[in-house]
Motif scaffolding. Structure first.
Motif, PDB file in Angstrom:
ATOM      1  N   LYS A  98      14.149  -8.332  36.086  1.00  0.00           N
ATOM      2  CA  LYS A  98      14.042  -9.807  36.182  1.00  0.00           C
ATOM      3  C   LYS A  98      14.685 -10.176  34.961  1.00  0.00           C
ATOM      4  O   LYS A  98      14.596  -9.628  33.821  1.00  0.00           O
ATOM      5  CB  LYS A  98      12.777 -10.364  36.616  1.00  0.00           C
ATOM      6  N   MET A 126       7.056  -6.456  38.721  1.00  0.00           N
ATOM      7  CA  MET A 126       5.960  -5.648  39.159  1.00  0.00           C
ATOM      8  C   MET A 126       4.721  -6.065  39.502  1.00  0.00           C
ATOM      9  O   MET A 126       3.903  -5.365  39.782  1.00  0.00           O
ATOM     10  CB  MET A 126       6.112  -4.592  37.601  1.00  0.00           C
ATOM     11  N   TYR A 279       2.828  -5.771  27.866  1.00  0.00           N
ATOM     12  CA  TYR A 279       2.967  -5.630  29.258  1.00  0.00           C
ATOM     13  C   TYR A 279       3.174  -4.189  29.446  1.00  0.00           C
ATOM     14  O   TYR A 279       2.882  -3.945  30.747  1.00  0.00           O
ATOM     15  CB  TYR A 279       4.167  -6.553  29.742  1.00  0.00           C
TER      16      TYR A 279
END
Ligand code: ISE
Length: 337
Positions: A98, A126, A279
């Motif tokens: 993205k 995700m 992340y």
């Protein structure tokens, strides 16, 4: 296509390295056959199976290489549209990080071209594959909390990304906000139609020169009447903190702070636990699951679970958010380029 599909990874920054490592070690029905990055040293960060993986500096050479059945595009966001056109010319299925592209116009162009050609394009949202979010989605679908009407999201990075990365990311809303916009659409089952945004630069001064912010609040309305509030933070300092709460007519679902491990230290000076810092750690399992789902869909000839339409809808919200922040007013979200 043989039983084990050959996948090439384009771009070996943080995300490309994660995908390449997963493909090299733990995806059933697929393997890593090639990597491409203009910086030759980056391939060294990935532990590649000896001799089995071709390394390229030009991604076009990877696309033309023998044994590449599908690709992952994880280059910087500003290069996605150009690379995806080349991928499409070769009819290769793709998992693209993205945002689909930083601007709505480019994203719509990519979506239409892939849609027309019928080539599968999965987008890298995700979080939809994270076990906690999957459970939340299933509970909402089963009606456990009744009719959902409010979304709250907190999205905090530990530190703002380096400026060199941020410059090619499409800005705060296209880079970070899109994850939240996608979660809200997916979990609430509605589209975001209007946004009002406040924001500012509080920690990363250099972001001012980029015309970007490091803190924002997005308040939004949805097409079936749902409401939402999102806090986006670039510099939480204490760690990576993603929280979500959905409110419905019969209860709520909360996805809270995630510890790195379940360990709690209890001493005379107090009680402490650990916390995820990035992340990479928080969504480790989700990154593997999204790739596995991509491969499963290709093997079984099924449509991918997150597609280019999700890409344009989230980028449309990101563009409206940017405009709302600049103009200090509510902005309607439009999906036309
Ligand atoms: C990064 O690019 C990601 O995709 C992370 O999931 C997100 O939390 C972070 O804000 C982005 O910069």
């Amino acid at each position: 296509m043989s039983t084990s599909m050959g996948i090439g990874v384009i771009g070996l920054g943080t995300m490309g390295t994660i995908h390449a490592n997963n493909l090299a070690t733990s995806i059933f029905g697929a393997g890593l056959v090639a990597v491409a990055d203009p910086d030759p040293h980056r391939a060294e960060q990935v532990s590649l199976p000896e001799g089995a993986v071709h390394r390229f500096s030009d991604y076009r050479a990877l696309l033309d290489a023998k044994g590449v059945d599908a690709v992952v595009v994880a280059s910087s966001s500003t290069t996605h549209a150009e690379i995806l056109q080349e991928v499409l010319m070769r009819h290769l299925p793709v998992l693209c990080e993205k945002p689909l592209a930083p601007s709505l116009q480019e994203s719509v162009g990519v979506h239409e071209a892939f849609h027309r050609a019928g080539v599968p394009l999965q987008l890298g949202f995700m979080r939809r594959f994270d076990p906690a979010y999957v459970r939340a989605f299933e509970a909402i679908q089963a009606g456990v909390i009744g009719t959902v009407y409010h979304y709250s999201g907190i999205s905090r990075d530990q530190f703002a990304p380096p400026l060199a990365v941020a410059q090619h990311s499409g800005g705060f809303f296209a880079d970070t906000g899109v994850h939240e916009f996608d979660l809200a659409r997916w979990l609430m089952g509605q589209e975001i139609v209007e946004v009002f945004v406040r924001g500012g630069v509080f920690v990363s001064d250099a972001y001012r020169d980029l015309g970007d912010v490091d803190q924002a609040h997005v308040s939004f309305g949805m097409d079936a009447g749902g409401l939402g509030l999102i806090e986006l933070t670039r510099n939480a300092m204490y760690g990576y903190d993603i929280r979500t709460e959905i409110l419905g007519s019969r209860g709520a679902i909360r996805i809270g702070v995630q510890p790195e491990t379940g360990m709690t230290l209890l001493t005379e000076t107090g009680v402490t636990g650990d916390h995820v810092l990035s992340y990479r750690d928080r969504f480790r399992e989700a990154y593997r699951e999204e790739l596995q789902a991509f491969v499963r869909c290709l093997h079984q000839g099924l449509p991918v679970l997150v597609n280019s339409l999700d890409g344009i809808r989230t980028v449309a919200v990101a563009e409206a958010a940017k405009q709302s922040l600049a103009e200090g007013r509510s902005v309607e979200v439009t999906y036309d380029a």
